[in-house]
Design a protein around this motif. Structure first.
Motif, mmCIF file in Angstrom:
data_model
loop_
_atom_site.group_PDB
_atom_site.id
_atom_site.type_symbol
_atom_site.label_atom_id
_atom_site.label_comp_id
_atom_site.label_asym_id
_atom_site.label_seq_id
_atom_site.Cartn_x
_atom_site.Cartn_y
_atom_site.Cartn_z
ATOM 1 N N TYR A 482 41.225 37.828 59.327
ATOM 2 C CA TYR A 482 40.583 36.545 59.603
ATOM 3 C C TYR A 482 41.485 35.595 60.387
ATOM 4 O O TYR A 482 41.100 34.488 60.708
ATOM 5 C CB TYR A 482 40.179 35.884 58.277
ATOM 6 N N VAL A 483 42.700 36.033 60.680
ATOM 7 C CA VAL A 483 43.676 35.193 61.371
ATOM 8 C C VAL A 483 43.717 35.565 62.845
ATOM 9 O O VAL A 483 43.515 36.730 63.212
ATOM 10 C CB VAL A 483 45.074 35.388 60.731
ATOM 11 N N ASP A 484 43.965 34.593 63.703
ATOM 12 C CA ASP A 484 44.106 34.840 65.136
ATOM 13 C C ASP A 484 45.493 35.448 65.389
ATOM 14 O O ASP A 484 46.493 34.739 65.444
ATOM 15 C CB ASP A 484 43.949 33.526 65.907
ATOM 16 N N ASN A 490 50.987 32.114 64.396
ATOM 17 C CA ASN A 490 50.683 32.979 63.262
ATOM 18 C C ASN A 490 51.631 34.168 63.181
ATOM 19 O O ASN A 490 52.056 34.564 62.094
ATOM 20 C CB ASN A 490 49.235 33.468 63.356
ATOM 21 N N LEU A 491 51.962 34.734 64.320
ATOM 22 C CA LEU A 491 52.880 35.875 64.323
ATOM 23 C C LEU A 491 54.253 35.466 63.825
ATOM 24 O O LEU A 491 54.928 36.227 63.110
ATOM 25 C CB LEU A 491 52.979 36.457 65.732
ATOM 26 N N LEU A 492 54.694 34.251 64.210
ATOM 27 C CA LEU A 492 56.001 33.758 63.758
ATOM 28 C C LEU A 492 56.011 33.571 62.242
ATOM 29 O O LEU A 492 56.949 33.991 61.558
ATOM 30 C CB LEU A 492 56.313 32.432 64.454
ATOM 31 N N ASP A 545 52.721 27.705 56.963
ATOM 32 C CA ASP A 545 51.314 27.628 57.349
ATOM 33 C C ASP A 545 50.763 26.219 57.203
ATOM 34 O O ASP A 545 49.851 25.815 57.935
ATOM 35 C CB ASP A 545 50.498 28.605 56.502
ATOM 36 N N ASN A 546 51.294 25.443 56.262
ATOM 37 C CA ASN A 546 50.791 24.092 56.032
ATOM 38 C C ASN A 546 51.581 23.002 56.748
ATOM 39 O O ASN A 546 51.171 21.835 56.723
ATOM 40 C CB ASN A 546 50.777 23.790 54.526
ATOM 41 N N THR A 547 52.690 23.365 57.387
ATOM 42 C CA THR A 547 53.491 22.359 58.099
ATOM 43 C C THR A 547 53.465 22.549 59.612
ATOM 44 O O THR A 547 53.528 21.563 60.356
ATOM 45 C CB THR A 547 54.948 22.385 57.607
ATOM 46 N N GLU A 554 42.278 28.934 63.843
ATOM 47 C CA GLU A 554 43.461 29.708 64.188
ATOM 48 C C GLU A 554 44.122 30.280 62.938
ATOM 49 O O GLU A 554 44.565 31.430 62.921
ATOM 50 C CB GLU A 554 44.452 28.818 64.943
ATOM 51 N N ARG A 555 44.145 29.492 61.870
ATOM 52 C CA ARG A 555 44.757 29.924 60.613
ATOM 53 C C ARG A 555 43.864 30.882 59.837
ATOM 54 O O ARG A 555 44.324 31.513 58.887
ATOM 55 C CB ARG A 555 45.066 28.704 59.741
#
Length: 608
Positions: A482-484, A490-492, A545-547, A554-555
């Protein structure tokens, strides 16, 4: 083995055919008819199945005949068997009972007994879905980290003798000579850690904070957490498999054969119904793949032992594959062994152990919430309301406290493979899982029943571990659908959290004693937390993910939550989540309307 929210729902959607070939009829008062299935099953797309819903023989509130409850209840017991039995076998070596078959037998009986109690509690007053409770691998990683501390290292077998020479009158010498005290003291430390850390689930459930916490948890936090549960256990799988790689490979191949290659092969079976014999098709291989694979490897080891093919000397390679090594566990164990609270002594508490175990509790909580939605979909119930989820998590916390008091060395959580079985059997009755709970309690009391499983050779267990732990790691990765994944952000996050979860614990294990703050308790806290793979990966994934700026699309937040709460065909209304015999009392008194874990809480929300 724990699956994520999306994986469980996918399992329900991908069941082929709309009817269980073994049963016909939908009403609860109809007796299921055993028939011959001669037609080619129609394969539906996930979208078609989603629209159509789950066609059930028995839905959540239905009451199947008693003989079907026993049969289907035992089936659920068998499905959970592999995951439950694995936990005490993993903990045997760090608890210093690798060669103590009597202790292992007691642990196995205790964990089955407690799993039965918690299943009854959850299905009756908890979330009230047909969901089985059992041991969880989420607690294994922090448990291993705690037992890896220097003070919990297993003593040298020669140490008690040496100590008794120098300290003949000392209490410490007497304790060291008592082999039971060696492993019981370690188990009491784990009991105390689980007992206190499980209070988090009570607070989250009874206060209604579960919904608030979930708003900040997405696939990028869950994926590394669950993935690292599986990856961190590769050493345990290697130790067991290394006893005889041939037997371990055979076990893996048999499990793959039954679970994948033969999964769509239905076995003709005969049953006596309405004064005549009838033939029906049953997905035997698909339901019992792990059990068949393990029993197949066990049988081969037995034959190799009988014909004396395997080495007879403990120092030779392949000796651990023999089935006659632990026969004394069966002969020496009592017929009846009733587990009771405090059977290993009073639990002990330490700050480092409690904080380390909290990571396992939080991971287990996230997985269980996903289980509730998937179980509701496959049992014909509407998506669970907030009060049911809150109460389910709170009851799971109570279940973990019960497990700590009884001393299983683990907690309890929902079992995903049993939820997936609901989509295959088309039986979503709550009564069936309550029957399973009773069976687990009953069989857990028989000491020799638990002792039989001690004779399973290590390489067979190792082969089962290879499949189970690999599946856990893969399920964690599946959250990323479900993530881009084209997003460098996201990869990082994924790369840093997963890699750090592997690097830091390895470094701390390779450099013991490097942390020295001058405060012993603080040193232990740091070591336990930074040697718990899933804590590091989950914590970094959650924070990053939250910062780091990123859209909900995207998330993967939007698509993930939509998938979780997607409801199918409902066979009952929200009243199926009400606590039995108490609904009238809750509605009569106004004070109950403000408690977020009671059914009356929804009335307050709707009135606003």
């Amino acid at each position: 083995m724990q699956l994520t929210t999306e994986e469980k729902i996918e399992l329900g959607l991908k069941v082929e055919g709309s009817d269980n070939p073994a049963f016909v009829g939908k009403e609860s008062d109809e007796q299921p008819q055993l028939t011959v299935d001669v037609e080619e099953p129609h394969t539906e797309t996930p979208e078609e199945n989603a629209d159509k819903g789950v066609d059930l023989v028995y839905s959540l509130n239905d009451r199947p005949p008693w003989y079907l409850c026993i049969l289907l209840g035992f089936q659920h017991y068998i499905l959970a068997f592999g995951g439950i039995i694995a936990i005490p076998l993993i903990l045997a070596e760090p608890l210093c009972i690798k060669d103590n078959n009597s202790a292992k037998s007691q642990l196995i009986s205790t964990i089955f007994f407690v799993s039965g109690l918690c299943t009854l509690l959850q299905t009756t007053v908890g979330v009230r879905l047909p969901i089985l409770q059992g041991g969880t691998f989420s607690f294994i990683t922090p448990t291993l980290a705690i037992l890896a501390l220097p003070k919990w290292q297993c003593p040298d077998p020669k140490a008690p003798v040496m100590l008794s020479v120098h300290l003949q009158n000392a209490t410490r010498s007497q304790l060291m000579e008592n082999s039971d005290e060696v492993w019981m003291s370690r188990l009491r430390e784990i009991q105390g850690a689980i007992l206190m850390s499980s209070l988090i689930q009570l607070v989250l459930g009874f206060s209604g904070l579960v919904g608030l916490v979930l708003k900040y948890i997405g696939p990028l936090a869950i994926a590394p957490t669950i993935n690292l549960i599986g990856l961190s256990l590769f050493i345990e799988a290697g130790k067991k498999s290394g006893g005889h790689w041939g037997i371990a490979a055979l076990t893996v191949c048999l499990i793959l054969l039954f679970s994948q290659y033969l999964s769509k092969v239905n076995v003709p079976m005969i049953a006596y119904k309405d004064k005549k014999w009838k033939v029906f098709q049953y997905p035997l291989f698909k339901l019992f793949s792990a059990l068949f694979g393990m029993c197949g490897g066990w049988l081969v080891c037995f034959l190799l032992t009988v014909f004396d093919v395997l080495p007879s000397k403990p120092t030779e390679y392949g000796y651990s594959a023999r089935t006659d090594i632990s026969l004394d566990a069966v002969t020496n164990s009592p017929w009846i062994n009733v587990p009771y609270p405090g059977q290993w002594g009073m639990p002990t508490l330490s700050v480092s152990s409690v904080l380390g175990m909290m990571a396992g509790v939080l991971a287990s909580t996230m997985e269980s919430i996903g289980d509730y939605y998937a179980c509701a979909r496959l049992s014909g119930a509407p998506p669970p309301p907030t009060h049911a989820i809150n109460r389910g998590i709170a009851i799971e916390g109570i279940g973990c406290i019960i497990a700590a008091l009884w001393g299983t060395g683990n907690g309890t959580t929902s079992y995903s493979q049993n939820i997936a079985a609901l989509g295959i059997t088309k039986v979503g009755s709550r009564l069936v899982l309550q029957t399973t709970g009773i069976l687990m309690i009953f069989l857990g009391i028989f000491g020799k029943f638990g002792a039989v499983f001690i004779t399973i050779p290590d390489p067979v267990i190792g082969g089962m571990f290879l499949v189970m732990f690999g599946m856990i790691a893969a399920v964690g990765i599946s959250n990323l659908q479900y993530v881009d994944l084209n997003s460098s952000r996201n990869l990082l996050i994924l790369g840093v959290s997963t890699f750090s979860g592997l690097v830091l614990p390895t470094w701390f294990h390779s450099n013991p004693g490097v942390i020295d703050t001058g405060i012993k308790e603080l040193d232990q806290v740091i070591v336990v937390l930074f040697t718990t793979h899933m804590f590091i990966g989950g914590f970094l994934g959650f924070v990053l993910d939250n910062t780091i700026p990123g859209t909900d699309k995207e998330r993967g937040i939007n698509s993930w939550q939509e998938k979780v709460q997607d409801g199918g065909k409902m066979a009952c209304d929200l009243s199926c989540y009400d606590i039995p015999f108490c609904n009238g009392i809750f509605k009569r008194f106004r004070c109950f309307q403000y408690l977020p874990f009671l059914p009356s809480y929804k009335t307050t929300q709707q009135s606003k």
